[in-house]
Design a protein around this motif. Structure first.
Motif, short mmCIF file in Angstrom:
data_model
loop_
_atom_site.label_atom_id
_atom_site.label_comp_id
_atom_site.label_asym_id
_atom_site.label_seq_id
_atom_site.Cartn_x
_atom_site.Cartn_y
_atom_site.Cartn_z
N ASP A 184 20.34 47.34 43.89
CA ASP A 184 21.38 47.67 42.92
C ASP A 184 22.41 48.66 43.48
N ALA A 185 22.04 49.38 44.56
CA ALA A 185 22.97 50.32 45.18
C ALA A 185 23.95 49.64 46.12
N ALA A 186 23.71 48.38 46.44
CA ALA A 186 24.59 47.66 47.36
C ALA A 186 25.90 47.31 46.68
N PRO A 187 27.01 47.37 47.41
CA PRO A 187 28.30 47.04 46.80
C PRO A 187 28.31 45.62 46.24
N ARG A 188 29.07 45.46 45.17
CA ARG A 188 29.27 44.13 44.62
C ARG A 188 30.71 44.02 44.15
N SER A 189 31.16 42.80 43.95
CA SER A 189 32.54 42.54 43.55
C SER A 189 32.62 42.28 42.06
N SER A 190 33.75 42.62 41.47
CA SER A 190 33.97 42.33 40.05
C SER A 190 34.35 40.88 39.82
#
Length: 246
Positions: free
Chosen positions: A119-125
């Motif tokens: 959950d700490a990994a970057p993700r895109s909107s």
């Protein structure tokens, strides 16, 4: 499995917390690199194959997510093989991430290390994930099936459509032959230089605590998490590896 992992993936639902606590022990961290080579047949070859498989679809300037990055062995192998790639490595152990930073040296200019879980990994909107490829090596066997599925789904959500993903971890028949495979796990470690008493302790701990699934169940979970075309590419005693696509 014991002394074989590249960190941990998920979090509070892990069924083998005593293994994971070891990744915060300075003595365990200091000798970490010895473990995978003794317990995982073809460890270096697994890294080389992973680099090849990711490169089949990842661009030369790929951004790669490495879950369970502590220690840095996988990151270093991928960075050595592909000088144009950049990486985000995620692991819950600060001590293991410090070891990764020391190992990576100049490669750290292309690596961002994050202490935490998936959950700490970057993700895109948007629907397009921020990563061109991802790996999770020697890690998912620490998770029970539901948490494993959730972790894989979270990885897929962070990948661009069609992006390659390589997973490899402990996976072997869980029926009547389970004990025989665990004996082989320990025997290989001894044959590779591990202390017999330590190998037996590892075997017993794996048998009691680590969340092993059969290869068939592992492949099914990849499918349930939304990955496509999962193909077995690595099989060595108690270890299996798959290449799949988001």
């Amino acid at each position: 499995m014991a002394d074989g992992g590249d960190g941990a993936a998920q979090g509070h639902d892990l069924g083998s917390e005593h293994f994971l606590k070891g990744f915060s022990d300075p003595e365990v961290v200091a000798r970490y690199a010895e473990g995978p080579r003794r317990y995982v047949p073809g460890f270096e070859s697994l890294h080389r194959m992973t680099a090849i498989l990711l490169a089949e679809r990842a661009p030369k300037d790929a951004r790669v997510l490495v879950l369970g990055a502590g220690g840095g062995l996988e990151l270093k192998a991928l960075a050595d093989a592909h000088p144009g790639w950049t990486f985000v490595g995620v692991d819950p152990s600060a001590e293991m991430l410090q070891a990764a930073e020391r190992l990576l040296g100049d490669h750290m200019a292309r690596v961002t290390l994050i202490e935490g879980y998936i959950d700490a990994a970057p993700r895109s909107s948007s629907e397009l994930g921020p990563f061109d490829a991802a790996t999770c090596l020697l890690t998912l066997h620490f998770l029970k099936a539901p948490e494993r599925r959730d972790t894989l789904r979270a990885i897929r959500e962070r990948l661009r459509p069609g992006a390659p993903f390589v997973a490899a971890h402990g996976s072997f028949p869980q029926g009547a032959e389970r004990d025989l495979w665990l004996q082989r796990y320990a025997a290989y470690a001894v044959a590779s230089g591990a202390d017999p008493e330590q190998a037996e302790t590892a075997r017993a701990a794996v048998a009691a605590s680590v969340q092993m699934l059969s290869p068939e169940a592992d492949a099914a979970i990849l499918d349930e998490a939304g990955f496509h075309d999962a193909t077995l590419f690595f099989a060595a005693f108690t270890w299996r590896g798959w290449i799949a696509h988001a």
